[in-house]
Motif scaffolding. Structure first.
Motif: not given
Length: 101
Positions: A43-53
């Motif tokens: 979930a942390k990985q997906l959240l960071l992908v969402f933020v940095f895109t």
């Protein structure tokens, strides 16, 4: 999920303090903790992908993120899952020993 993880940890420590051996719920609680940690890791990985895109403006050159297939938290979760299997085997051995004596 983090609070549930801490509650399970407290419950495990309380159970170990009260009983003289392994209980049936111990491997189940450790397995649940492993799954919770695995969910939190991705979930942390997906959240960071969402933020940095997103477009970060001037910060886009300074900040970056790479999705990791196996983050550190996932490794810890896998260790917990293996530990749960060890405790399950130990419980089976304890039960077998109690039946023979």
């Amino acid at each position: 999920l983090g609070l549930l993880f801490l509650y399970l940890l407290r419950s495990i420590l309380h159970t170990l303090a009260q009983s003289k051996g392994f209980t049936r719920t111990l491997p189940d609680k450790i397995t649940n903790m492993g799954y919770i940690l695995l969910i939190l890791a991705y979930a942390k990985q997906l959240l960071l992908v969402f933020v940095f895109t997103r477009d970060l403006g001037e910060l886009s050159g300074l900040l970056g993120f790479r999705f990791q297939l196996l983050p550190n938290e996932a490794v810890y979760a896998l260790i917990l899952l293996v530990l749960a299997r060890v405790f399950s085997y130990a419980f089976a051995l304890q039960r077998e020993y109690e039946q023979t004596v």
